[in-house]
Design an enzyme around this catalytic site. Structure first.
Site, PDB file in Angstrom:
ATOM      1  CB  VAL A   1      -8.497   1.719  15.146  1.00 39.79           C
ATOM      2  CG1 VAL A   1      -8.062   3.318  14.860  1.00 39.79           C
ATOM      3  CG2 VAL A   1      -8.503   1.620  17.003  1.00 39.79           C
TER       4      VAL A   1
ATOM      5  CB  VAL B   1      -8.802  10.718   7.713  1.00 39.93           C
ATOM      6  CG1 VAL B   1     -10.047  11.739   7.458  1.00 39.93           C
ATOM      7  CG2 VAL B   1      -7.245  11.690   6.567  1.00 39.93           C
TER       8      VAL B   1
ATOM      9  CE1 TYR C   1      -3.469   2.602   0.753  1.00 44.96           C
ATOM     10  CE2 TYR C   1      -2.128   3.021   2.513  1.00 44.96           C
ATOM     11  CZ  TYR C   1      -3.199   3.625   1.909  1.00 44.96           C
ATOM     12  OH  TYR C   1      -4.017   4.974   1.686  1.00 44.96           O
TER      13      TYR C   1
ATOM     14  CE  LYS D   1      -3.274   6.031  -1.237  1.00 43.29           C
ATOM     15  NZ  LYS D   1      -3.819   7.379  -1.973  1.00 43.29           N
TER      16      LYS D   1
END
Ligand SMILES: NC(=O)c1ccc[n+]([C@@H]2O[C@H](COP(=O)([O-])OP(=O)(O)OC[C@H]3O[C@@H](n4cnc5c(N)ncnc54)[C@H](O)[C@@H]3O)[C@@H](O)[C@H]2O)c1
Length: 324
Positions: A199, A185, A155, A159
């Protein structure tokens, strides 16, 4: 402060990819509220149509179900667009470790297709979602742009690649690209369900449902949790930023640092729950601490986040209490 008073040329059109997701749907709604046109492009792979169904009747809004892995779809979606806010991607570090090929196709090729379509359609600004995961294992806190370590997941690599293409598209084609390195965020409409849920919404839902939360590791990991409205502000300010600030990536956070264990007990208190968590193993690919230096975004984009963690989490809890 904030974004609500920002002014764009009358009749401006924004294309939000991943617009049916958490961040994208908030961008779509905010821009429509400001009086501009919004095209929402999403393949509904991790997003939900219900996140944007309430916008369907509003003037200036169009929904396109489509996949950014398909260049034709991207080209059509970019026709007549002034600003692209590219949010479409699959998140989650652990899922990317299970599915490295898909992440490459979706998060790198998808974003490259969008950048190319934006270039060919002479879009004014291309703002795209990056991530704090690009800092990898670099130990220094706070995280400063230019001090990145070894990457820890597919991942993060997607990016980092997107940022490199962003830099190149500015240099080679003069497309004004701005990478938004979001730091954890949270806020309204973030999905609390599923194995890869973030979370905060996950804990709120489990606590409201009377279930036990599992904390990965000892709970002493810390993050720069960032309220959604700060992210909206960053995206819109990037659209108004000078060309000299393009071809770069920016930390988008509040600049604070919260420990997971403290968040857990704060949520319990706010929700009136008295329950202990259980502790599980650390997650592969996770870093222990993360917190951002946001001075570059402040200086070059005029970013001035309005919501600290306390203000944001109170709003998020209120939203989940009435919407779950
Ligand atoms: N939420 C965070 O804390 C966070 C942190 C760092 C970076 N980001 C990045 O911000 C962006 C938005 O994240 P989010 O939290 O809103 O996630 P999300 O899963 O809620 O939204 C992503 C949206 O993109 C759509 N999508 C995925 N692949 C697509 C494709 N090929 N074509 C069209 N649509 C596609 C999904 O259906 C979904 O609606 C992502 O790029 C993510 O990597 C998010």
């Amino acid at each position: 402060m904030g974004y609500r008073n920002l002014v764009f040329p009358e009749g401006s059109t924004f294309l939000v990819t991943g617009g049916a997701g958490f961040i994208g749907s908030n961008l779509c709604e905010a821009i429509l509220d400001m009086g501009y046109n919004v095209r929402c492009l999403d393949d509904l792979s991790t997003g939900r149509k219900e996140n944007v169904d309430m916008l369907l009747d509003r003037p200036g809004y169009t929904f396109i179900k489509g996949d950014i892995k398909d260049l034709d779809t991207c080209m059509k979606a970019c026709e007549g667009v002034d600003y692209v806010l590219n949010q479409a991607a699959w998140g989650s570090v652990p899922r990317s470790i299970e599915m490295p090929l898909f992440y490459c196709q979706n998060n790198i090729m998808g974003t490259l297709n969008m950048m190319e379509a934006a270039r060919q359609n002479s879009v004014k600004k291309f703002v795209y979602a990056s991530s704090s995961s690009v800092y990898g294992d670099h130990p220094v806190l706070p995280k400063v742009e230019g001090q990145e370590g070894n990457l820890l997941s597919p991942y993060a690599l997607t990016k980092r690649c997107d940022e490199e293409y962003g830099k190149l598209y500015k240099k080679l084609y003069n497309l004004d690209t701005y990478g938004m390195r979001y730091f954890n965020v949270f806020g309204r409409r973030q999905d609390p369900n599923g194995a890869y849920a973030a979370v905060i919404p996950k804990f709120i839902k489990l606590l409201l449902d009377g279930e036990t939360c599992t904390i990965n590791g000892d709970g002493k990991q810390s993050r720069d949790f960032t309220y959604i409205d700060n992210v909206i502000e960053a995206n819109l300010k990037a659209c108004l930023a000078p060309s000299e600030a393009a071809g770069e990536a920016y930390n988008i956070a509040y600049g604070g640092r919260e420990y997971l264990i403290d968040i857990y007990y704060d949520l319990c208190k706010a929700l009136g729950v008295d329950r202990e968590p259980v502790f599980g193993p650390d997650r592969a690919g996770d870093i222990k601490h993360s917190n951002a230096d946001i001075s570059k975004a402040k200086e070059k984009l005029g970013y001035d986040p309005e919501y600290d963690f306390a203000k944001g989490i109170a709003l998020a809890i209120d939203w989940y209490k009435t919407n779950l």
